[in-house]
Design a protein around this motif. Structure first.
Motif, PDB file in Angstrom:
ATOM      1  N   TYR A 111       1.193  -3.575   8.229  1.00 49.84           N
ATOM      2  CA  TYR A 111       0.150  -4.016   7.742  1.00 49.84           C
ATOM      3  C   TYR A 111      -0.645  -4.353   8.975  1.00 49.84           C
ATOM      4  CZ  TYR A 111      -2.591  -7.939   5.655  1.00 49.84           C
ATOM      5  OH  TYR A 111      -3.574  -8.866   5.185  1.00 49.84           O
ATOM      6  N   GLN A 545       2.499  -9.110  -1.011  1.00 49.00           N
ATOM      7  CA  GLN A 545       1.660  -8.425  -1.803  1.00 49.00           C
ATOM      8  C   GLN A 545       0.096  -9.015  -1.217  1.00 49.00           C
ATOM      9  OE1 GLN A 545      -0.253  -9.386  -6.252  1.00 49.00           O
ATOM     10  NE2 GLN A 545       1.311  -7.648  -6.278  1.00 49.00           N
ATOM     11  N   GLN A 549      -7.255  -6.010   0.115  1.00 48.22           N
ATOM     12  CA  GLN A 549      -7.056  -5.581   1.441  1.00 48.22           C
ATOM     13  C   GLN A 549      -8.434  -4.827   1.974  1.00 48.22           C
ATOM     14  OE1 GLN A 549      -3.439  -3.617   2.451  1.00 48.22           O
ATOM     15  NE2 GLN A 549      -3.956  -3.587   4.600  1.00 48.22           N
ATOM     16  N   THR A 569      -2.140  -4.281  -2.216  1.00 52.68           N
ATOM     17  CA  THR A 569      -1.259  -3.489  -1.338  1.00 52.68           C
ATOM     18  C   THR A 569       0.031  -4.115  -1.429  1.00 52.68           C
ATOM     19  OG1 THR A 569      -2.989  -2.882   0.018  1.00 52.68           O
ATOM     20  CG2 THR A 569      -0.594  -2.657   0.896  1.00 52.68           C
ATOM     21  N   THR A 597       5.092   0.444   2.345  1.00 53.86           N
ATOM     22  CA  THR A 597       3.621  -0.137   1.730  1.00 53.86           C
ATOM     23  C   THR A 597       2.989   0.780   0.925  1.00 53.86           C
ATOM     24  OG1 THR A 597       2.656   1.191   3.852  1.00 53.86           O
ATOM     25  CG2 THR A 597       3.209  -1.073   4.155  1.00 53.86           C
ATOM     26  N   GLU A 598       2.460   0.376   0.072  1.00 54.10           N
ATOM     27  CA  GLU A 598       1.862   0.892  -1.059  1.00 54.10           C
ATOM     28  C   GLU A 598       0.294   0.778  -1.168  1.00 54.10           C
ATOM     29  OE1 GLU A 598       3.497   3.339  -5.137  1.00 54.10           O
ATOM     30  OE2 GLU A 598       3.820   1.049  -4.882  1.00 54.10           O
ATOM     31  N   ILE A 599      -0.621   1.169  -1.353  1.00 53.96           N
ATOM     32  CA  ILE A 599      -1.788   0.802  -1.923  1.00 53.96           C
ATOM     33  C   ILE A 599      -1.867   1.094  -3.494  1.00 53.96           C
ATOM     34  CG2 ILE A 599      -4.470   1.367  -2.028  1.00 53.96           C
ATOM     35  CD1 ILE A 599      -3.915   2.825   0.925  1.00 53.96           C
ATOM     36  N   ARG A 600      -2.372   0.036  -4.247  1.00 58.66           N
ATOM     37  CA  ARG A 600      -2.442   0.120  -5.471  1.00 58.66           C
ATOM     38  C   ARG A 600      -3.740  -0.280  -5.970  1.00 58.66           C
ATOM     39  NH1 ARG A 600       0.758   3.196  -7.253  1.00 58.66           N
ATOM     40  NH2 ARG A 600       0.183   2.369  -9.494  1.00 58.66           N
ATOM     41  N   LEU A 631       0.048   2.571   3.700  1.00 55.22           N
ATOM     42  CA  LEU A 631      -1.268   2.405   4.595  1.00 55.22           C
ATOM     43  C   LEU A 631      -1.078   3.120   5.821  1.00 55.22           C
ATOM     44  CD1 LEU A 631      -0.678  -1.668   4.631  1.00 55.22           C
ATOM     45  CD2 LEU A 631      -2.474  -0.391   3.575  1.00 55.22           C
TER      46      LEU A 631
END
Length: 739
Positions: A111, A545, A549, A569, A597-600, A631
């Protein structure tokens, strides 16, 4: 064969990482147990940190925290590297920069923020001697004469400054002492005439006054030949110096005052951008790549001057202790200019047009004030509370040039005023000798006013001035339970907040504002002393979470940056820290982290690069869909370890020390492309030396990046496959002494 969805694979991967890290605990314990049965080893010293604004045993703190100090810290900075050298040296920490030795960007648990805008904010806060360093230019102050570096992972929004949703990197200088005259000196010389000299002297001035003066001098020759001789003949050198003077006043009667003034000045090359160094369709360096040569027809340099001062006062009033921390940080001058097209009209490769840029700061003035009171109760309840004020006034600019003619093609100057205040408090309650609960609350109000001061050959889209403000209450709650005298377990829930950010306009992008982001994090862990304190271990798992972001969109077909918000995220992972004596003269440490990590946000898409091979879906508008991506600059795995072996020789000791750090592959940008995916990176150090007179003197030969690894560590999303590389291999000799 059973087919698994992408999400199932990620969940299994996360669980596998936890199991893998957990498996290291009995292995390490068994190794140490086998050795100590045959040869007694000394106890590890108690490690104290100030992660909760009090000095506490690291085992008692319900936060995932690592500490770098003493020999481990001295060794990794021996080659004269800047603050980026901390990358990968503790679990879950990455540090990078597209500006060379200035403007570092920090990432904890994946992050962070890739924003290179002059007014960028970051979710990782850097605290130096209790004063927040907010502007990224301030975060690069050199590492010397430090008591230690603490890395606090996860939201720290209750007790620390501002904008800390990812965590805090906390530096603490060695302090003046009243009891004796003393100090140290350190000098090394290495490849490329890399010279590193630093030292400190502690002077008791009276029974009540003492002073400590510290200084650093660093130099490296230009060693990269510019084959285009119309501009700089050679590049990649630097000259750095920094000073810090601290004065302690301790008259007794419960009062203490510490005064600190410091400054930094650096000149040298900016980052070297290299056109078409990435092999098309891969993330490999092109055949015949030579890191000691470059072809640039633009100017390349940077210069920076910063200064600061702080006053830390404390009053022991019996039942409570009162603190006042007043800080000032300033940037007097900053200018960094580079040839971002990475080449000359004839190449290497295809370069559609010639351009160089310069980013600068005319001045930054940052003031902060904190008042804090903490209890000193002997009973089960203890607390602390305070107020905080922050004020920043910054003026920055960006210029574009035609690198063929040298003519300036545009100029844009902007101004930002940022004010914030907060009220905070926390309470510890010991239900028993074994079980303690901590809870904290902080209310923050943050306001920014941003405007364009002047624009030459920039037709600004949208308004010339914007304002952004936000307020937020953050909280955390944690519990620590002592299973026995050696083992503690803890759990923590914490929230964090980062205020809205503003990015300056450009010829094609208006001023952009990213709304405030928030994080909720859950963490649990165990901290233990092993084998009668001959070893220690800390292990944690976490899940977070981030809502809304702030992300930085860079380029596509032009090197501009704008801010956007992602709906969510997700992040989760595990961390391990271990150190211990195998025998009395053989000590090891090991650390590791798994960060997923995962962008949603299915609505987010960005412009694609002109020459690269995109591996994400492309929507109907020809833009890249980034939903589901990790990310940027977020390695899934970080591993590190050290080993030190010593033996008696004559009147002293000979020793061998080695340190290694690994990070897995990373994305450079929000989209995924074969060319802009950084390969895994392993770098190691080796040190062979001799100490004598009870450790008072040391002479050593050392190497950094001893394997000579060459990796692309960042790119320019512009119009060709432009990248920049890691630091070169270094061999040197060093002498240190104490007095």
């Amino acid at each position: 064969m059973i087919k698994m969805s992408k999400m199932h694979k990620r969940v299994i991967g996360a669980h596998g990482a936890v199991l893998a890290l957990t498996a290291l605990l009995p292995i390490a314990s068994a190794m140490a147990q086998a050795q100590v049965q045959t040869q007694a080893a000394p106890e590890l010293q108690t490690v104290t940190v100030t992660a909760q604004r009090r000095t506490e045993n690291i085992k008692e703190v319900p936060v995932s925290v690592s500490l770098l100090k003493d020999e481990k810290l001295d060794v990794i900075v021996s080659g004269g590297q800047d603050i980026r050298v901390l990358a990968g040296k503790v679990p879950s920490l990455n540090v990078e920069s597209s500006n060379g030795r200035t403007f570092p960007r920090f990432y904890i648990r994946g992050y962070g923020n890739t924003d290179f805008n002059t007014f960028a904010s970051q979710p990782v806060s850097l605290i130096y001697d209790d004063v927040v360093q907010e502007n990224p230019i301030l975060k690069g102050f050199p590492i010397f004469d430090l008591a230690g570096v603490e890395v606090l992972r996860g939201p720290q929004g209750t007790l620390f400054g501002r904008n800390t949703p990812a965590g805090v990197v906390k530096f603490e200088s060695e302090k003046p002492k009243l009891d004796k005259f003393g100090g140290y000196y350190n000098a090394s010389v290495a490849t490329h005439n890399t010279v590193n000299v630093d030292g400190a002297v502690n002077v008791p001035l009276s029974k009540e006054w003492a002073a400590r003066f510290s200084t650093l001098r660093q130099h490296r020759d230009d060693f990269v030949d510019n084959t285009f001789t119309k501009q700089d003949d050679a590049l990649e050198g630097y000259n750095e110096h920094a000073e810090r003077l601290q004065v302690l006043y301790n008259p007794g009667a419960g009062f203490n005052a510490l005064f600190n003034v410091h400054q930094r000045s650096t000149t040298g090359s900016s980052r070297l951008f290299r056109a078409n160094i990435i092999k098309k369709g891969t993330n490999e360096l092109v055949d015949g790549f030579d890191a000691d040569k470059i072809a640039n027809n633009g100017l390349n340099f940077q210069a920076l001057r910063t200064n600061g001062a702080n006053v830390r006062l404390s009053w022991d009033l019996g039942a409570v202790k009162l603190y006042s921390i007043t800080g000032y940080e300033g940037v007097d001058h900053y200018l960094s200019r580079g040839d971002i097209d990475g080449g000359v009209p004839s190449g290497p490769g295809v370069i559609p047009f010639q351009v160089e840029t310069a980013g600068g700061i005319a001045d930054v003035k940052q003031y902060s004030q904190e008042f804090r009171v903490e209890s000193k109760n002997s009973g089960p309840v203890n607390w602390q509370a305070g107020v905080y004020y922050y004020n920043e006034d910054a003026n920055g600019f960006s210029n574009n040039y035609n690198s063929t003619t040298g003519a300036q093609t545009s100029h844009l100057a902007s101004h930002q005023k940022n004010t914030a205040w907060a009220a905070f408090g926390s309470v510890n309650y010991a239900f028993s000798d074994a079980f303690t609960v901590r809870g904290g609350l902080r209310y923050t109000n943050d306001k920014k006013d941003f405007n364009t001061v002047s624009a030459v050959n920039v037709v600004q889209i949208g308004p010339a001035a914007v304002g952004a403000s936000s307020n937020k209450a953050n909280w955390d709650l944690s519990g620590t339970y002592k299973l026995n005298k050696d083992v503690n377990v803890y759990a923590r829930v914490a929230t964090g907040f980062r205020a809205p950010s503003v990015a300056a306009a450009s010829a094609s992008v208006p001023i952009t504002v990213a709304d405030a982001e928030t994080i909720t994090s859950v963490e649990a862990g165990v901290k233990a002393d092993l084998l009668n304190r001959r070893a220690r271990v800390a292990f944690s798992v976490y899940d977070y979470q981030v809502k809304n972001q702030q992300l930085t969109v860079v380029g596509g077909n032009s090197n501009v940056n704008r801010l956007i918000n992602a709906a969510k995220t997700n992040g989760r992972g595990a961390e391990l820290d271990f150190e211990g004596f195998v025998t009395s003269n053989f000590k090891v440490s090991a650390g590791g982290s798994y960060n997923f990590t995962e962008i949603r946000d299915a609505s987010l898409s960005v412009n694609k690069c002109a020459q690269c091979t995109i591996t994400n879906p492309i929507n109907a508008a020809g833009r890249v869909v980034i939903d589901g991506n990790p990310l940027p600059q977020a390695p899934r795995w970080i591993l590190n370890g050290t080993a030190r072996y010593s033996m008696d020789l004559g009147e002293g000791q000979m020793f061998v020390f080695t340190d290694w750090a690994y990070r897995s592959k990373i994305n450079f940008f929000l989209y995924e492309a074969k060319e802009f995916t950084g390969k895994p990176l392993v770098e190691g150090g080796l040190r062979v030396g001799y100490t004598w007179d009870g450790g008072k003197y040391e002479v050593a030969a050392y190497g950094r990046n001893v394997t000579g690894t060459e990796r692309i560590v960042g790119g320019i999303d512009f119009n060709n496959l432009t990248g920049f590389t890691n630091e070169p291999r270094l061999w040197g000799v060093q002498f240190k002494g104490n007095f």
